[in-house]
Write an enzyme that holds these catalytic residues in place. Sequence first.
Site, short mmCIF file in Angstrom:
data_model
loop_
_atom_site.label_atom_id
_atom_site.label_comp_id
_atom_site.label_asym_id
_atom_site.label_seq_id
_atom_site.Cartn_x
_atom_site.Cartn_y
_atom_site.Cartn_z
CB SER A 1 4.32 11.36 -39.72
OG SER A 1 4.64 11.33 -38.34
CG HIS B 1 7.76 14.08 -40.57
ND1 HIS B 1 8.31 15.32 -40.81
CD2 HIS B 1 7.10 14.19 -39.39
CE1 HIS B 1 7.99 16.14 -39.83
NE2 HIS B 1 7.26 15.49 -38.94
CG ASP C 1 6.61 13.61 -35.81
OD1 ASP C 1 6.92 14.77 -36.12
OD2 ASP C 1 5.71 12.96 -36.39
CG MET D 1 7.06 14.26 -29.92
SD MET D 1 5.36 13.71 -29.77
CE MET D 1 4.82 13.90 -31.47
CG HIS E 1 8.83 17.90 -36.44
ND1 HIS E 1 7.45 17.78 -36.50
CD2 HIS E 1 9.06 19.10 -35.85
CE1 HIS E 1 6.89 18.84 -35.97
NE2 HIS E 1 7.84 19.66 -35.56
CG MET F 1 7.72 18.61 -32.19
SD MET F 1 6.32 17.54 -32.55
CE MET F 1 7.18 16.23 -33.39
CG MET G 1 3.97 22.43 -36.05
SD MET G 1 4.16 20.67 -36.44
CE MET G 1 2.65 19.94 -35.82
CG ASP H 1 3.95 17.62 -39.17
OD1 ASP H 1 3.11 16.70 -39.21
OD2 ASP H 1 4.96 17.58 -38.41
C1 DX5 Z 1 2.53 15.99 -34.57
C2 DX5 Z 1 3.59 15.54 -35.52
C3 DX5 Z 1 3.09 15.05 -36.83
C4 DX5 Z 1 2.13 13.90 -36.75
C5 DX5 Z 1 1.11 14.14 -37.82
O1 DX5 Z 1 3.11 16.67 -33.52
O2 DX5 Z 1 4.53 16.55 -35.78
O3 DX5 Z 1 4.16 14.75 -37.72
O4 DX5 Z 1 2.70 12.64 -36.95
O5 DX5 Z 1 0.11 13.21 -37.69
P1 DX5 Z 1 -1.25 13.30 -38.52
O6 DX5 Z 1 -0.89 13.23 -39.97
O7 DX5 Z 1 -2.00 12.10 -38.03
O8 DX5 Z 1 -1.91 14.60 -38.14
ZN ZN Z 2 6.08 16.18 -37.34
#
Ligand code: DX5
Ligand code: ZN
Length: 210
Positions: A6, A29, A31, A33, A62, A64, A133, A171
Amino acid sequence: MIIAPSILSADFGNLQKSIEQVKEAKWLHVDVMDGHFVPNISIGPVVIKGLRGYTKQVLDTHLMISDPAKYLKEFINAGSDRITFHIEATNDPIGVINLIREYGAKVGISIKPNTDVGSILDLIPLIDQVLVMSVEPGFGGQAFMENSLDKIRTLDTLRRELNKDLLIVVDGGINDKTAVFCKDAGANVLVAGSYVFSSDNPQSRMESLK
Ligand code: DX5
Ligand code: ZN
């Protein structure tokens, strides 16, 4: 087993260098947000477009974000190969699935830790991956929540019953110990951020997960 680093935990001051450190990974991956669906803001399509310029790795995006339908086209045009949206973020999941397909990407649905896996069972035949998650979405570096394991097992049983090629992605909080629990429960893809990028040698962390 696919290990998907990620990039949330990568060095955003030198993203290209971070990506180079995990060039053996089949998937990255990404993310996204929006500061609304989750209490954090990360990146948008321009960064995905930038990544697409120097890697052929699968960009597993991903989302969010609230109202995902509004931004699908931009993310897919920017270079996302796979789009995962949150079931909690839309009242029209089938509409979102259809749009992602129309724009030419693979489809995933994610569920937060307090969302029952039952809420997406009817949608499983329509999608390519479920992202379970195992932390509250929004931040890297949190501890793995073990209630995700039962969800993985339920999904694994269901895909056998349906004889369906569904990827189960986990994840949040993945490290060399929690990875084993997830694999035993039936996961196919492990997303790992801080575990991979907190090391001077991200590649060795990926190998230890494998
Ligand atoms: C959190 C993200 C994850 C995050 C995971 O909201 O969706 O993808 O990067 O990070 P770690 O592996 O540090 O928990
Ligand atoms: Zn993620």
